[in-house]
Design an enzyme around this catalytic site. Sequence first.
Site, mmCIF file in Angstrom:
data_model
loop_
_atom_site.group_PDB
_atom_site.id
_atom_site.type_symbol
_atom_site.label_atom_id
_atom_site.label_comp_id
_atom_site.label_asym_id
_atom_site.label_seq_id
_atom_site.Cartn_x
_atom_site.Cartn_y
_atom_site.Cartn_z
ATOM 1 N N GLU A 39 0.874 -1.249 0.030
ATOM 2 C CA GLU A 39 0.136 0.035 -0.086
ATOM 3 C C GLU A 39 0.975 1.260 -0.074
ATOM 4 O OE1 GLU A 39 -2.500 -0.652 3.557
ATOM 5 O OE2 GLU A 39 -2.873 -2.603 2.672
ATOM 6 N N GLU A 70 -4.323 -6.781 2.979
ATOM 7 C CA GLU A 70 -3.036 -7.308 3.472
ATOM 8 C C GLU A 70 -3.224 -8.993 2.816
ATOM 9 O OE1 GLU A 70 -4.974 -5.524 5.043
ATOM 10 O OE2 GLU A 70 -4.024 -3.735 5.403
ATOM 11 N N GLN A 92 1.591 -2.157 5.791
ATOM 12 C CA GLN A 92 1.983 -0.668 6.221
ATOM 13 C C GLN A 92 2.405 -0.652 7.642
ATOM 14 O OE1 GLN A 92 -1.048 2.538 5.616
ATOM 15 N NE2 GLN A 92 0.435 2.860 3.901
ATOM 16 N N PHE A 93 1.633 -1.380 8.497
ATOM 17 C CA PHE A 93 1.920 -1.490 9.879
ATOM 18 C C PHE A 93 1.958 -3.097 10.290
ATOM 19 C CE2 PHE A 93 0.712 2.904 9.624
ATOM 20 C CZ PHE A 93 1.501 3.712 10.588
ATOM 21 N N ALA A 94 2.670 -3.395 11.281
ATOM 22 C CA ALA A 94 2.543 -4.899 11.729
ATOM 23 C C ALA A 94 1.260 -5.107 12.270
ATOM 24 C CB ALA A 94 3.597 -4.968 12.786
ATOM 25 N N ASP A 95 0.652 -4.019 12.882
ATOM 26 C CA ASP A 95 -0.824 -4.144 13.616
ATOM 27 C C ASP A 95 -1.675 -4.385 12.385
ATOM 28 O OD1 ASP A 95 -0.123 -1.942 15.982
ATOM 29 O OD2 ASP A 95 0.946 -1.665 14.073
ATOM 30 N N PRO A 99 -5.167 -9.721 8.694
ATOM 31 C CA PRO A 99 -5.998 -10.318 7.419
ATOM 32 C C PRO A 99 -4.984 -11.073 6.562
ATOM 33 C CG PRO A 99 -6.208 -7.835 7.656
ATOM 34 C CD PRO A 99 -5.264 -8.177 8.600
ATOM 35 N N HIS A 139 -1.023 0.984 16.000
ATOM 36 C CA HIS A 139 0.192 1.309 15.413
ATOM 37 C C HIS A 139 1.390 1.450 16.189
ATOM 38 C CE1 HIS A 139 -3.214 3.681 13.345
ATOM 39 N NE2 HIS A 139 -2.223 3.740 12.380
#
Lengths: 348, 410
Positions: A39, A70, A92-95, A99, A139
Site C-alpha cells: 500500500e 493485506e 503498512q503497520f505490523a498491526d 488479515p 500503530h
Amino acid sequence: MAAQKDVKSETIPMTMIQALRSAMDIMLERDSNVVIFGEDVGFFGGVFRCTDGLQAKYGPSRVFDAPISEGGIVGAAVGMAAYGLRPVVEIQFADYFYPASDQIVSEAARLRYRSAGEFTASMTIRMPCGGGIYGGQTHSQSPEALFTHVCGLRTVMPSNPYDAKGLLIASIENDDPVIFLEPKRLYNGPFDGHHDQPVVPWSKHPLGEVPEGYYTVPLESAAIYRPGAELTVLTYGTMVFVSAAAARETGIDAEIIDLRSLWPLDLETIVASVKKTGRCVVVHEATRTSGFGAELAALVQEHCFYHLEAPIERVTGWDTPYPHAQEWAYFPGPDRVGAAFKRALEAR
Amino acid sequence: MSQCKPLTLHVPEPSGRPGHETDFSYLHLAEAGAVRRPPLEVLPSDTSDLAYALVRVLDDDGNAVGPWAADIDRELLRRGMRAMMKTRIFDARMVIAQRQKKMSFYMQSLGEEAIGTAHALALQEGDMCFPTYRQQSLLMARDVPLVDLICQLLSNQRDPMKGRQLPVLYSVRAAGFFSISGNLATQFIQAVGWGMASAIKGDTKIASAWIGDGSTAESDFHTALTFAHVYQAPVILNVVNNQWAISTFQTLAGGESTTFAARGIGCGIASLRVDGNDFLAVYAASRWAAERARSNLGPTLIEWITYRAGPHSTSDDPSKYRPADDWSHFPLGDPIARLKQHLIRIGAWSEQEHQDTEKELEAQVIAAQKEAERYGTLASGQIPSPATMFEDVYKDMPEHLRQQRRQLGV
C-alpha cells in the site's frame, strides 16, 4: 558488532529508512526477479519513505502500489514466488498483518514443506512495528511471537541502519519466507526510552555509518551490542537502546545481546554469554504472556540451568492492548529495565 | 413513528431435503445454442447478460449447436472422453481402497469430470492451474502417471509428497498443477499473483484459478477478483458451482437470486456462466477465456454450473441433508453420458468402444494400484522415513530441527 565491520566499502550516514531503501535499491538492481509492492509504496514511496524513488528508477512493473488488502498482497506474493519471482512486500503497520495471517501461516510458511520442495515461497514481508510513538492500539504492536511460533518462517528485526540494510539484503536473498520487522521508533534515530529528551539522529551514531554498496549481515547471527560481565540481556529492536541506557544508569555491567534474527536464532551466542554471566534478563516491547521472551527464558533454562545464579527476569509490555495516553507507563523504559537488572543481580 | 413488525432473520434453505425432491427451477437454464458468443475484446460490462445466462452447446439430442459450437478435432474429443472416464473410474476405485482402509481419506469428483478435463485441454503447456481438491480431472487430462497419484493417496515410500499431506492434496508442478492446500480459497489469489508474475516477466503463460461455490464466501475470493481486475492479470477465475459445500446449499454461500458469475461483473471482470456438464461448452468457454488472457485482454471469471453427485468426501453422508436421488433430477445430467451421446451421433464413438475403453481403463487403474501398493500403504506401515519429516521446513535444516530429529532418534 566487531565481526561485521570488515566490509570494504565507502560508508555514508544513513537513517534506518535510507538504509532499508538502499537495500531494496541494490536488490532491485542485482536480481531482476525482485519486485516490491504494497500500500502506497509505488508512486508515493511509502508512508515512511522507505521505497521513495524506487518506482521512478525501476518502473511500475517492479515497484507498484497495491490495493488495501493485506491478504491479497501476501497471497499474490506467494503466487509470484511460486512462479519464480522474489517479492518484497510491505504491510503498512505490523498491526495490520492479521488479515494476511492465513496466507502467511497456511501458505507461505508451508509451501516448501507440503509440496516437498516443488514450490517455494522465497519472499520477504516488511512490517513497521513497535511502540513509543503515541501510536495507540493499532500503530504500536509487536506481533513477533505470532510469527516465531510458525514453523517455516524466519523472523528478523534490526535495531540500527547498518544491520537494517545488511539483514534486509540477506532476507531478500534467503530462499525461505522472511518476516522483516522494522521498529519504526528507530527509523530516524536511536531511542533509549527517554522520551523527555531530544532524539539524536542516526548521523550522530556510529551504526548510522552504512556502506553504500552490497553487503549482508548473516541471518541467525546475534550481535553483542555491549559486552559485559555481570548479567546477560537478551533483547532486540528499540529495547537494545533502552537496555543500554539501563546499564549506563544503574552502573551494572550488562552484556547486551541484540538477537537480530529472532527465529531461527543464534543460540550459541546466547548460551555462551549466560554461562559466562550466570544471570539473564529478557527485554521486549511485546506483551508478556506467551511472548517471545517465554521461549528465550525456556531456552536459557534448558541450556544454562547449572550456570544460572538467579531466576531469569522478563521485562515486557503489560498484558494489555497498547494504550495511547498511558504510553510511557506501558513502554518498558530504562527505569523498569534497570530495576530488573538489580533484581537479577541481587538474587541469591 | 410508524408501526413496524418485528424483523425476521432470513436463513436460506434448499428446496430439497431427504425425502423431499429438489426444485431445480432456480438454475434458470437456457436452451443449448441460445447464448451469444462475444468477441474476445469485449468490455467486461458488456458481458453482464452472460453472467446471468447459461452457455450450452450440446442439446438434448447430443447435437452441437449455436455460436459456442466450435469445430473441435475429433481426436481431442475422444481424448477428453477417455480422461473423463478415467477420472470417474479412478475415483470409484479409490473410494473402495479407502473403504478397505488402504488409505485414510478420499474425495470424488463424480459428475464434475468435464470441467477440469475440457479446461486442461484448452490450456497450453506451461500454464499453471491452482486447483482445489476436486480438480483431479486436470491431472487425468494431462496424463499424470496414476502410480504417482496413488502413492500420494497411500502416503507410502514412493509418495512424492513424502507422506506429509492428506490424501488428494497433490502437487504436480510438471503438469502445471499447483500444490493443493487444505485452506480453502487461498490458491485463488495466488493464481492471480502467478499471472501477474508472468506479465511482469513478459512471459506468455497464463494462470487458471479454481474455487468451489462455498469457498467464494472466503475473503481470498474477493481479493483475487480485485487484484485480477486492478492489474488485468492473465488469469481464468473458475468457480465450480456444484450446488453444495459439504451440507450447505449454494444459497448459503450467497447464490440466492443471483449468480457467482455476476460477482465478476461487479468487479469489472468479463464473466460467463456455463453448463459445466457440457464438455463442448466447457472447452469453448475455456478457450475463449484463455485466448483473452494470453492476448493481454485481462482476466475472465467463469461460473461452471454442475452438481456434486457424490458425497463431499469419504467422511460424508449426503443422505442426511439432501435427497438420495438428487443427481438423477439435476437438469444438466451426466457429463460423460452427454459427450458419449454426441460422439456416437457424429460417428466418433460407439457403445462397443465405450465398453472396451471402460474395461481398459479399469485394468489400467487396477494395475497402477497394484504397483503403488508394492511401495506400501498407510496400513502396512511402509511410510516415508520419519527423518524426512524434518526436511523442507526450511531450505536448509536449522539447528533446532537437527536437534529435534536427533531427539526422535532417526
